[in-house]
Design a protein around this motif. Sequence first.
Motif, mmCIF file in Angstrom:
data_model
loop_
_atom_site.group_PDB
_atom_site.id
_atom_site.type_symbol
_atom_site.label_atom_id
_atom_site.label_comp_id
_atom_site.label_asym_id
_atom_site.label_seq_id
_atom_site.Cartn_x
_atom_site.Cartn_y
_atom_site.Cartn_z
ATOM 1 N N THR A 13 0.841 -1.203 0.000
ATOM 2 C CA THR A 13 0.000 0.000 0.000
ATOM 3 C C THR A 13 0.877 1.255 0.000
ATOM 4 O OG1 THR A 13 -1.712 -1.188 1.217
ATOM 5 C CG2 THR A 13 -1.850 1.209 1.211
ATOM 6 N N ALA A 14 1.922 1.262 0.824
ATOM 7 C CA ALA A 14 2.814 2.426 0.891
ATOM 8 C C ALA A 14 3.563 2.604 -0.422
ATOM 9 C CB ALA A 14 3.788 2.263 2.045
ATOM 10 N N ALA A 15 3.985 1.506 -1.063
ATOM 11 C CA ALA A 15 4.744 1.588 -2.311
ATOM 12 C C ALA A 15 3.901 2.103 -3.464
ATOM 13 C CB ALA A 15 5.327 0.222 -2.654
ATOM 14 N N THR A 16 2.612 1.885 -3.422
ATOM 15 C CA THR A 16 1.749 2.337 -4.520
ATOM 16 C C THR A 16 1.121 3.696 -4.242
ATOM 17 O OG1 THR A 16 -0.126 1.104 -3.577
ATOM 18 C CG2 THR A 16 1.218 -0.003 -5.269
ATOM 19 N N ASP A 17 1.337 4.233 -3.058
ATOM 20 C CA ASP A 17 0.750 5.534 -2.701
ATOM 21 C C ASP A 17 1.663 6.661 -3.189
ATOM 22 O OD1 ASP A 17 -0.734 7.562 -1.605
ATOM 23 O OD2 ASP A 17 -0.193 7.114 0.483
ATOM 24 N N LYS A 18 1.126 7.616 -3.944
ATOM 25 C CA LYS A 18 1.909 8.735 -4.492
ATOM 26 C C LYS A 18 2.490 9.606 -3.389
ATOM 27 C CE LYS A 18 -0.272 9.101 -8.980
ATOM 28 N NZ LYS A 18 -0.944 9.965 -9.922
ATOM 29 N N TRP A 21 5.822 8.235 -2.259
ATOM 30 C CA TRP A 21 6.880 8.501 -3.224
ATOM 31 C C TRP A 21 7.344 9.955 -3.149
ATOM 32 C CZ3 TRP A 21 9.836 5.032 -5.095
ATOM 33 C CH2 TRP A 21 9.378 3.732 -5.260
ATOM 34 N N LYS A 22 6.418 10.864 -2.930
ATOM 35 C CA LYS A 22 6.803 12.286 -2.797
ATOM 36 C C LYS A 22 7.692 12.479 -1.572
ATOM 37 C CE LYS A 22 2.891 14.390 -5.165
ATOM 38 N NZ LYS A 22 1.709 15.242 -5.024
ATOM 39 N N VAL A 23 7.323 11.865 -0.453
ATOM 40 C CA VAL A 23 8.111 11.988 0.771
ATOM 41 C C VAL A 23 9.504 11.392 0.561
ATOM 42 C CG1 VAL A 23 8.290 11.188 3.164
ATOM 43 C CG2 VAL A 23 6.128 12.072 2.319
ATOM 44 N N VAL A 24 9.570 10.212 -0.070
ATOM 45 C CA VAL A 24 10.865 9.582 -0.339
ATOM 46 C C VAL A 24 11.703 10.473 -1.258
ATOM 47 C CG1 VAL A 24 11.981 7.606 -1.471
ATOM 48 C CG2 VAL A 24 10.039 7.226 0.065
ATOM 49 N N GLY A 25 11.082 11.047 -2.279
ATOM 50 C CA GLY A 25 11.790 11.948 -3.199
ATOM 51 C C GLY A 25 12.328 13.176 -2.487
ATOM 52 N N ILE A 26 11.545 13.748 -1.616
ATOM 53 C CA ILE A 26 11.990 14.936 -0.867
ATOM 54 C C ILE A 26 13.160 14.577 0.050
ATOM 55 C CG2 ILE A 26 11.292 16.550 0.954
ATOM 56 C CD1 ILE A 26 8.517 16.618 -0.401
#
Length: 179
Positions: A13-18, A21-26
């Motif tokens: 669920t976390a891997a497919t949540d946008k 991904w935004k938090v990881v990118g930041i």
Amino acid sequence: MAVSPVVIKAIVTAATDKRTWKVVGIIIAVILLPFILLIMMIAGMVSGVESANNELLDYSFVGTAMPSEFTDEQREMIENMRDRLGELDEIISEKENNEDCSLDENMVRAAFYCLNFGAELDEEFDYGAFCDCFDGLTFEQLDTALQNVSEEFPQYIITENIEYSIPKVYEYLTGKEIT
């Protein structure tokens, strides 16, 4: 030990949540930003130094007008180099008219510039003998030419900085990149 289905479902669920991904990118951007800025600063400084060196070459070789903020000492060094290069060019022209002489004019000028910019030069300096150190040599034989200069003119101490600078000035004069 097996991973429980609840944990697997939470990861999927976390891997497919946008938003995840935004938090990881930041987080990745925040970690990499100091390194990116450091690389940009170094690149900017190198570019600025090279630009300043090319301007100094323009002042000496081309005769570009000097900025008004130059000190009298800076102006005098550049004007002295212009005069010396003029005298060297006269000798090079005389030697090129002699069929027995073969000079790479730009190599001679580049070496002379690097060895003498900002230095005191004796009024009795033998420009002809300096040119003779380069007679019949190509730029690939620069080390031999510098050895000849060291033997003929012991006052010159040829440092690594000079050995590095001569090809840069040569590139400037010829407009060709040295490989």
